[in-house]
Design a protein around this motif. Structure first.
Motif, PDB file in Angstrom:
ATOM      1  N   VAL A  39       4.262  -3.439   3.524  1.00  0.00           N
ATOM      2  CA  VAL A  39       3.553  -3.980   2.366  1.00  0.00           C
ATOM      3  C   VAL A  39       2.151  -3.380   2.381  1.00  0.00           C
ATOM      4  O   VAL A  39       1.544  -3.256   3.445  1.00  0.00           O
ATOM      5  N   LEU A  47      -1.291  -7.036  -3.438  1.00  0.00           N
ATOM      6  CA  LEU A  47      -0.243  -6.892  -2.429  1.00  0.00           C
ATOM      7  C   LEU A  47       0.995  -6.300  -3.095  1.00  0.00           C
ATOM      8  O   LEU A  47       1.458  -6.785  -4.120  1.00  0.00           O
ATOM      9  N   TRP A  49       4.891  -4.787  -2.182  1.00  0.00           N
ATOM     10  CA  TRP A  49       5.994  -4.538  -1.259  1.00  0.00           C
ATOM     11  C   TRP A  49       6.509  -3.127  -1.476  1.00  0.00           C
ATOM     12  O   TRP A  49       6.792  -2.724  -2.605  1.00  0.00           O
ATOM     13  N   TYR A  98       0.462  -2.799   5.810  1.00  0.00           N
ATOM     14  CA  TYR A  98       0.913  -3.792   6.783  1.00  0.00           C
ATOM     15  C   TYR A  98       2.386  -3.604   7.098  1.00  0.00           C
ATOM     16  O   TYR A  98       3.192  -3.395   6.172  1.00  0.00           O
TER      17      TYR A  98
ATOM     18  N   ALA B  43      -4.522 -10.393   8.056  1.00  0.00           N
ATOM     19  CA  ALA B  43      -3.297 -10.290   7.273  1.00  0.00           C
ATOM     20  C   ALA B  43      -2.968 -11.651   6.648  1.00  0.00           C
ATOM     21  O   ALA B  43      -3.452 -12.697   7.114  1.00  0.00           O
ATOM     22  N   PRO B  95      11.787  -5.837  -7.350  1.00  0.00           N
ATOM     23  CA  PRO B  95      11.164  -5.884  -6.025  1.00  0.00           C
ATOM     24  C   PRO B  95      10.473  -7.221  -5.784  1.00  0.00           C
ATOM     25  O   PRO B  95      10.138  -7.930  -6.726  1.00  0.00           O
ATOM     26  N   ARG B  96      10.292  -7.566  -4.540  1.00  0.00           N
ATOM     27  CA  ARG B  96       9.478  -8.734  -4.224  1.00  0.00           C
ATOM     28  C   ARG B  96       8.067  -8.486  -4.757  1.00  0.00           C
ATOM     29  O   ARG B  96       7.526  -7.391  -4.589  1.00  0.00           O
ATOM     30  N   THR B  97       7.506  -9.481  -5.402  1.00  0.00           N
ATOM     31  CA  THR B  97       6.181  -9.323  -5.987  1.00  0.00           C
ATOM     32  C   THR B  97       5.256 -10.465  -5.589  1.00  0.00           C
ATOM     33  O   THR B  97       5.721 -11.562  -5.249  1.00  0.00           O
ATOM     34  N   PHE B  98       3.971 -10.165  -5.656  1.00  0.00           N
ATOM     35  CA  PHE B  98       2.925 -11.106  -5.300  1.00  0.00           C
ATOM     36  C   PHE B  98       2.026 -11.363  -6.504  1.00  0.00           C
ATOM     37  O   PHE B  98       1.860 -10.485  -7.362  1.00  0.00           O
ATOM     38  N   GLY B  99       1.403 -12.534  -6.522  1.00  0.00           N
ATOM     39  CA  GLY B  99       0.338 -12.777  -7.472  1.00  0.00           C
ATOM     40  C   GLY B  99      -0.929 -12.064  -7.026  1.00  0.00           C
ATOM     41  O   GLY B  99      -1.006 -11.568  -5.901  1.00  0.00           O
TER      42      GLY B  99
END
Lengths: 124, 107
Positions: A39, A47, A49, A98, B43, B95-99
């Motif tokens: 990531v 962030l 992925w 990361y 992290a 895909p996995r996503t983030f705010g």
């Protein structure tokens, strides 16, 4: 207590390849029920992925479409580690990278163990 | 891809106050949502999974709620160590996503 230890260069020239390694202690790269992810995080993209590898009778690799043509994430069972290779680097790839473990929590897999991060700058 | 929109971008509160952070998904993610805490130079750390379950070792003052497209992270009474950036993440779709994160700062 499991840990992820990252290593690799912090400076990459444009068009070159980024290579990072993540050494695993206290867990196994081959363990069923864990996935090994990369990531990245930048001010402009947040962030993001990038991809993962995991073992399920055979090794499985999954990548984000945004980098699919130039990324490889590979396990090294002899050293209990996994690696990231990202080709054709540009300034847009400047970020903190990361390595992250995905493990089963409740109904699915979440990112529960993170390396400390490597700031990678793309510059000539 | 699923876009997660967090609000507010910045929240200024005092220790002891209650914090309410929001995460809205562009399409339903069922309850497949997590919250992470990130302090400067560190992290992210998993706080909440499946929208409402605390990860191991997370204090009871942290709680999550919601399903579908609207989610909330609540910190019932802020401690000094809670001031950080909080991000949501969905695992319903690839895909996995983030705010983009909410920065919780001391008022």
């Amino acid at each position: 207590q499991a840990r992820l230890q990252q290593s690799g260069p912090g400076l990459v020239k444009p068009s070159q390849t980024l290579s990072l390694t993540c050494a695993i202690s206290g867990d196994s790269v081959s363990r069923n029920g864990a996935a090994w992810n990369w990531v990245r995080q930048s001010p402009s993209r947040g962030l993001e992925w990038l991809g993962r590898t995991f073992y399920q009778s055979q090794w499985v690799h999954q990548y984000a479409e945004s980098v699919k043509s130039r990324i490889a994430i590979n396990p090294d069972t002899s050293k209990n580690q996994f690696s990231l290779q990202l080709n054709s680097m540009t300034s847009e790839d400047t970020a903190v990278y990361y390595c992250v473990r995905g493990a089963s929590w409740g109904r699915g897999w979440y990112f529960d163990l993170w390396g400390r991060g490597t700031l990678v700058t793309v510059s000539a | 891809e699923v876009v997660l929109t967090q609000s507010p971008a910045t929240l200024s509160l005092s220790p002891g106050e209650r914090a309410t952070l929001s995460c809205r998904a562009s399409q339903s993610v069922s309850s497949y949502l997590a919250w992470y805490q990130q302090k400067p130079g560190q992290a992210p750390r998993l706080l909440i999974y499946d929208a409402s379950n605390r990860a191991t070792g997370i204090p009871a003052r942290f709680s999550g709620s919601g399903s579908g497209t609207d989610f909330t992270l609540t910190i019932s009474s802020l401690e000094p160590e809670d001031f950080a950036v909080y991000s949501c993440q969905q695992r319903s779709n690839w895909p996995r996503t983030f705010g983009q994160g909410t920065k919780l700062e001391i008022k």
